[in-house]
Design an enzyme around this catalytic site. Structure first.
Site, PDB file in Angstrom:
ATOM      1  N   ASP A 147       0.753  -1.347  -0.020  1.00 16.87           N
ATOM      2  CA  ASP A 147      -0.024   0.113   0.071  1.00 16.87           C
ATOM      3  C   ASP A 147       1.019   1.364  -0.035  1.00 16.87           C
ATOM      4  OD1 ASP A 147      -2.262   1.538   0.137  1.00 16.87           O
ATOM      5  OD2 ASP A 147      -2.719   1.558   2.218  1.00 16.87           O
ATOM      6  N   ASP A 164      -2.227  -5.868  -5.324  1.00 17.65           N
ATOM      7  CA  ASP A 164      -1.806  -4.317  -5.407  1.00 17.65           C
ATOM      8  C   ASP A 164      -0.011  -4.736  -5.492  1.00 17.65           C
ATOM      9  OD1 ASP A 164      -4.049  -3.206  -5.229  1.00 17.65           O
ATOM     10  OD2 ASP A 164      -3.926  -2.509  -3.060  1.00 17.65           O
ATOM     11  N   ASP A 182     -15.300  -1.036   3.956  1.00 17.94           N
ATOM     12  CA  ASP A 182     -13.894  -0.325   3.388  1.00 17.94           C
ATOM     13  C   ASP A 182     -13.734   0.699   4.532  1.00 17.94           C
ATOM     14  OD1 ASP A 182     -13.811  -1.587   1.240  1.00 17.94           O
ATOM     15  OD2 ASP A 182     -15.177  -0.437   0.164  1.00 17.94           O
TER      16      ASP A 182
END
Length: 377
Positions: free
Chosen positions: A167, A205, A357
């Site tokens: 991230d 990611d 989220d």
């Protein structure tokens, strides 16, 4: 990361708990110790963005590309007729018994939302995330999932999520302290894979969000990912390992494929293909088209395929680019290993529907109101 493909809340060990948050929860929320919440990924803004940014928002939001021609998405009326919730549970994919949604259902039998959540979410198989570093217990925790699947003759889906610098140091920062530690962590993860069929969604990611790294750091990360693929497949030849392709609203297929090639995704010794849309909302039709373009640009053997996260993409991505528990979303296609689409190996629920989220509930915790909205839309 702000404009990245996904937001993952790093926590415990298997599927469903956030050790990073306290225990004060209302009847809408549930959490199980020792089980990690599905790292959550957020969708991107509705307009193109130069690159993912780790400072503009609390969570990674993937970048959405310029408007495209309409994709062959079913019309609303046809979609209603095709209701994914009427689709039978996959006879082949494994549903791990430890999850936040199951905890909530067991504790709230009298809740008016119980029947909808139980029938449309609980029974569906979902991925199990390993988002904490904790190397000492890792092998046993992975083995608990893979042996559970093997005992039922079903295929578990596991998600290693501990790459250093994940991230880009943003909302879901964490993971192993460095790449040497990560390599050793992957060795322990591989030791728990057993000998049965298993799908590995390797580090969401980690490739699509690599823009924030320097060229040298990116090369080192990609070398470690390529090694991870080789280690996982060597430990269990029946393991199918998929690499991060972001999603259709993020990097261009050629750029994504070039990075994937550096990360070993074109080599059958490391890879069985790519995954996309993890914890995101882009339509299945858009993801199918995008994944095929990435695979074409990637090269490698024709056997390479793609898996798509369809857990929350039933209505597609919000037009305004909202990423945090956006309203009006719904469950996507139910998990299956039989998609009927060339080079698309599976539709999976990598993100557990109902895990917030961070807007409808605490990040990574199961929130019944959100789950009910997704399941009843």
């Amino acid at each position: 990361m702000v404009v990245a493909a996904s937001v993952v809340v790093a926590t415990g060990a298997v599927a469903g708990v956030l050790s990073a948050f306290d225990d004060r929860r209302g009847p809408d929320q549930a959490r199980r110790p020792e089980v990690s919440a599905s790292p959550r990924m957020a969708p991107l803004p509705a307009v193109p963005s130069a690159s993912p940014s780790a400072t503009e928002s609390a969570s990674p939001t993937p970048v959405i590309s310029a408007p495209r021609a309409p994709s062959p998405t079913p019309s609303p009326s046809r979609t209603r007729k095709m209701r994914e919730r009427t689709t039978p549970v996959s006879p082949r994919l494994y549903r791990h018994p430890d999850s936040q949604v199951l905890d909530w259902v067991q504790a709230h039998s009298g809740d008016p939302r119980h029947a909808v959540i139980a029938s449309r979410i609980v029974d569906q198989p979902a991925a199990v995330w390993f988002a904490d570093y904790s190397p000492d217990t890792l092998t046993a925790r992975v083995a608990a999932v893979t042996s559970g699947g093997a005992a039922q003759g079903r295929v578990p889906v596991v998600v290693p999520y501990a790459i250093p610098g994940r991230d880009c140091g943003g909302y879901s920062q964490g993971g192993a302290p460095d790449l040497d530690a990560y390599d050793a962590w992957i060795d322990r993860f591989a030791d728990g894979l057993g000998s049965g069929e298993v799908i590995v969604v390797l580090e969401p990611d980690s490739v699509a969000q690599a823009e924030c790294l320097s060229a040298g750091e990116r090369a080192d990360r990609f070398a470690s990912l390529a090694r991870a693929g080789r280690v996982l497949k060597a430990a269990n030849p029946r393991a199918r390992v998929y690499f991060d392709a972001g999603h259709s609203g993020w990097n261009a297929p050629g750029k994504q494929a070039a990075w994937l090639r550096q990360a070993g995704a074109a080599s059958p010794e490391s890879s069985d293909g790519i995954f996309s849309n993890v914890s995101n909302f882009h339509t299945t039709a858009d993801e199918v088209a995008y994944d095929r373009r990435v695979l074409d640009a990637l090269g490698g053997p024709a056997s390479l395929g793609a898996v798509i996260d369809t857990s929350r993409n039933g209505n597609g991505a919000p037009p305004d680019g909202t990423w945090c528990d956006p309203a009006g979303r719904k469950l996507g296609r139910t998990p299956t290993l039989s998609t009927g689409e060339d080079r698309i190996d599976a539709y999976l629920w990598v993100k557990l529907p109902g895990e917030s989220d961070g807007c409808k509930g605490k990040p990574g915790t199961f929130t019944a109101s959100y789950a009910y909205d997704l399941a009843s839309s």
